[in-house]
Design an enzyme around this catalytic site. Structure first.
Site, PDB file in Angstrom:
ATOM      1  N   GLU A  83     102.111  68.032  31.420  1.00  0.00           N
ATOM      2  CA  GLU A  83     102.926  67.710  32.584  1.00  0.00           C
ATOM      3  C   GLU A  83     104.196  66.982  32.170  1.00  0.00           C
ATOM      4  O   GLU A  83     104.203  66.221  31.193  1.00  0.00           O
ATOM      5  CB  GLU A  83     102.146  66.847  33.578  1.00  0.00           C
ATOM      6  CG  GLU A  83     101.124  67.656  34.364  1.00  0.00           C
ATOM      7  CD  GLU A  83     100.438  66.855  35.457  1.00  0.00           C
ATOM      8  OE1 GLU A  83     100.145  67.443  36.505  1.00  0.00           O
ATOM      9  OE2 GLU A  83     100.176  65.653  35.263  1.00  0.00           O
ATOM     10  N   CYS A  97     110.631  62.359  32.145  1.00  0.00           N
ATOM     11  CA  CYS A  97     109.448  61.736  31.555  1.00  0.00           C
ATOM     12  C   CYS A  97     108.710  62.853  30.807  1.00  0.00           C
ATOM     13  O   CYS A  97     108.209  63.794  31.419  1.00  0.00           O
ATOM     14  CB  CYS A  97     108.582  61.134  32.661  1.00  0.00           C
ATOM     15  SG  CYS A  97     107.119  60.329  32.005  1.00  0.00           S
ATOM     16  N   CYS A 104      95.292  62.762  25.932  1.00  0.00           N
ATOM     17  CA  CYS A 104      95.544  61.603  25.071  1.00  0.00           C
ATOM     18  C   CYS A 104      94.222  61.163  24.456  1.00  0.00           C
ATOM     19  O   CYS A 104      93.219  61.075  25.176  1.00  0.00           O
ATOM     20  CB  CYS A 104      96.153  60.467  25.893  1.00  0.00           C
ATOM     21  SG  CYS A 104      96.597  59.022  24.896  1.00  0.00           S
ATOM     22  N   CYS A 108      92.844  54.065  27.383  1.00  0.00           N
ATOM     23  CA  CYS A 108      93.245  52.910  28.179  1.00  0.00           C
ATOM     24  C   CYS A 108      92.545  53.035  29.543  1.00  0.00           C
ATOM     25  O   CYS A 108      92.588  54.100  30.164  1.00  0.00           O
ATOM     26  CB  CYS A 108      94.761  52.886  28.350  1.00  0.00           C
ATOM     27  SG  CYS A 108      95.629  52.788  26.769  1.00  0.00           S
ATOM     28  N   CYS A 111      94.365  54.316  32.888  1.00  0.00           N
ATOM     29  CA  CYS A 111      95.265  55.476  32.810  1.00  0.00           C
ATOM     30  C   CYS A 111      94.501  56.783  32.988  1.00  0.00           C
ATOM     31  O   CYS A 111      93.460  56.997  32.365  1.00  0.00           O
ATOM     32  CB  CYS A 111      95.980  55.483  31.458  1.00  0.00           C
ATOM     33  SG  CYS A 111      97.108  56.877  31.258  1.00  0.00           S
ATOM     34  N   CYS A 319     103.658  56.583  36.645  1.00  0.00           N
ATOM     35  CA  CYS A 319     103.096  56.131  35.368  1.00  0.00           C
ATOM     36  C   CYS A 319     101.580  56.146  35.411  1.00  0.00           C
ATOM     37  O   CYS A 319     100.973  55.605  36.327  1.00  0.00           O
ATOM     38  CB  CYS A 319     103.521  54.702  35.064  1.00  0.00           C
ATOM     39  SG  CYS A 319     105.268  54.436  35.138  1.00  0.00           S
TER      40      CYS A 319
HETATM   41  N1  SAH Z   1     100.868  56.251  25.328  1.00  0.00           N
HETATM   42  C1  SAH Z   1     102.173  55.688  25.517  1.00  0.00           C
HETATM   43  C2  SAH Z   1     103.045  56.564  26.376  1.00  0.00           C
HETATM   44  C3  SAH Z   1     102.590  56.645  27.843  1.00  0.00           C
HETATM   45  S1  SAH Z   1     103.672  55.665  28.744  1.00  0.00           S
HETATM   46  C4  SAH Z   1     102.047  54.297  26.078  1.00  0.00           C
HETATM   47  O1  SAH Z   1     100.961  53.941  26.527  1.00  0.00           O
HETATM   48  O2  SAH Z   1     103.016  53.545  26.032  1.00  0.00           O
HETATM   49  C5  SAH Z   1     102.896  55.501  30.268  1.00  0.00           C
HETATM   50  C6  SAH Z   1     103.001  54.084  30.756  1.00  0.00           C
HETATM   51  O3  SAH Z   1     102.319  53.980  32.010  1.00  0.00           O
HETATM   52  C7  SAH Z   1     102.297  53.129  29.808  1.00  0.00           C
HETATM   53  O4  SAH Z   1     102.922  51.904  29.789  1.00  0.00           O
HETATM   54  C8  SAH Z   1     100.941  53.023  30.490  1.00  0.00           C
HETATM   55  O5  SAH Z   1     100.227  51.911  30.057  1.00  0.00           O
HETATM   56  C9  SAH Z   1     101.344  52.968  31.933  1.00  0.00           C
HETATM   57  N2  SAH Z   1     100.256  53.253  32.831  1.00  0.00           N
HETATM   58  C10 SAH Z   1      99.083  53.870  32.556  1.00  0.00           C
HETATM   59  N3  SAH Z   1      98.304  53.945  33.642  1.00  0.00           N
HETATM   60  C11 SAH Z   1      99.004  53.361  34.651  1.00  0.00           C
HETATM   61  C12 SAH Z   1      98.747  53.174  36.032  1.00  0.00           C
HETATM   62  N4  SAH Z   1      97.631  53.597  36.576  1.00  0.00           N
HETATM   63  N5  SAH Z   1      99.683  52.546  36.770  1.00  0.00           N
HETATM   64  C13 SAH Z   1     100.859  52.142  36.212  1.00  0.00           C
HETATM   65  N6  SAH Z   1     101.168  52.343  34.923  1.00  0.00           N
HETATM   66  C14 SAH Z   1     100.249  52.927  34.139  1.00  0.00           C
END
Ligand code: SAH
Length: 335
Positions: A83, A97, A104, A108, A111, A319
């Site tokens: 996506e 983006c 992945c 986390c 996420c 995000c």
């Molecule tokens: N793997 C990399 C690139 C992804 S960036 C990283 O983690 O930095 C995506 C961003 O959105 C990251 O900062 C991630 O932690 C954040 N994110 C993940 N789940 C989220 C959520 N449910 N709400 C808001 N931000 C989130």
């Protein structure tokens, strides 16, 4: 476009080397197919159309948010879901983006991407084709590697793609790579000369909490990651962005804001507080008041801080929400 295949095809057709550059320039400026490339001989255009697919990705589903955000689900040639999102801002900014992996491998806990099956690293061509798709729709000027995947686990692919983004109108200074803190990748970026921006997904001010919500912290603990970010900052003379997703009752307390301010100091970082976007996990987002209070503590301590403007939440494009939920639906319809 698979640029290696393009070059090989041109070479086997006995074409001069500048042809690849001509094709790329057309693509980067938003051409929709080889037929538009009027400075190429017609027979060559036909040959290319047969031998080199114009995109390595097939768009299979597109959703537009009320705020103008556009999310596209693509499939790679081997059927992996990817996506990417185009964010349109009122000031005219157009930010992409981009995803670096299908799925992945990191998990986390907040996420959605981490909860889907990991596929594989994307090639540079597959990353660029996400950007080219949107470039064909309109002008673009920013890119963030904040889509699916951990960019620094696919750094070669990401850097090869990022190096070509200026041809689409996206300079390195307007390109940001976001990482969970994948240490070898940060080290590698320190020595890379391109002035690409770095963002660190921090989300917790101490190791215990961070390990609990981001298991990768067990592998690369906070102190080591922040030390690497400080070296990056010394070399690049740019602040490292800190992403901090606001989870109610988990990481949004007053003491945690104090701890974060102390941890980061005032000179090296800029904090971006991210309202939590629902992903079907047990978390709840912090209230607006809690976010404002947290922000105020950081400000009082001289830490630069902003609150991220949420885009595309109504279409699961914000995000942490990229998870190709529609992949199977679209696929089973098509099959
Ligand atoms: N793997 C990399 C690139 C992804 S960036 C990283 O983690 O930095 C995506 C961003 O959105 C990251 O900062 C991630 O932690 C954040 N994110 C993940 N789940 C989220 C959520 N449910 N709400 C808001 N931000 C989130």
């Amino acid at each position: 476009m698979d640029l290696a295949l393009l070059e090989a095809t041109l070479a086997s057709a006995g074409q001069p080397r500048f042809r690849a550059k001509q094709v790329w320039e057309w693509a980067a400026r938003g051409a929709t197919g080889y037929e538009a490339m009027t400075n190429l001989p017609a027979t060559l255009r036909e040959r290319l159309a047969e031998a080199v697919p114009f995109s390595t990705l097939t768009p299979v589903h597109e959703t537009q948010s009320r705020d103008g955000t556009l999310k596209v689900l693509f499939h790679t040639a081997d059927g992996r879901p990817v996506e990417a999102v185009l964010m349109r801002y009122r000031d005219g900014r157009r930010s992409l983006c981009l995803s670096s992996q299908s799925g992945c491998p990191l998990t986390c806990t907040f996420c959605a991407t981490g909860a889907m099956k990991f596929g594989r690293n994307l090639s540079a061509g597959e990353i660029l084709d996400q950007a080219l798709h949107f470039r064909r729709i309109e002008d673009v000027d920013h890119a963030v590697f904040m889509g699916m995947g951990e960019p620094l686990m696919n750094l070669e692919g990401v850097l090869a793609a990022a190096r070509r983004l200026p041809d689409l109108g996206i300079t390195h200074r307007r390109t940001t790579i976001s990482t969970v803190g994948w240490l070898p990748g940060i080290e590698r970026l320190i020595s890379d000369p391109a002035p690409i921006r770095l963002a660190l997904s921090l989300h917790a001010p101490d190791d215990a909490l961070r390990s609990q919500i981001m298991p990768v912290n067990e592998r690369y603990p906070l102190a080591d990651v922040l030390a690497a970010c400080r070296r990056w900052n010394e070399r690049k003379k740019r602040r490292v962005f800190i992403e901090y997703v606001m989870l109610a009752g988990v990481n949004d307390r007053y003491e945690q804001a104090l701890q974060l301010a102390e941890l980061l100091g005032t000179d090296t970082f800029k904090v971006n507080l991210i309202p939590y976007n629902p992903t079907g996990t047990a978390y709840e987002g912090s209230s607006r008041e809690a976010i404002d209070a947290f922000r105020a503590v950081l400000e009082e301590h001289g830490v630069p801080v902003t609150v991220r403007l949420t885009r595309g939440r109504d279409i699961d494009a914000a995000c942490g929400q990229l998870a190709a939920a529609r992949a199977s639906v679209t696929c089973s319809r098509a099959c």
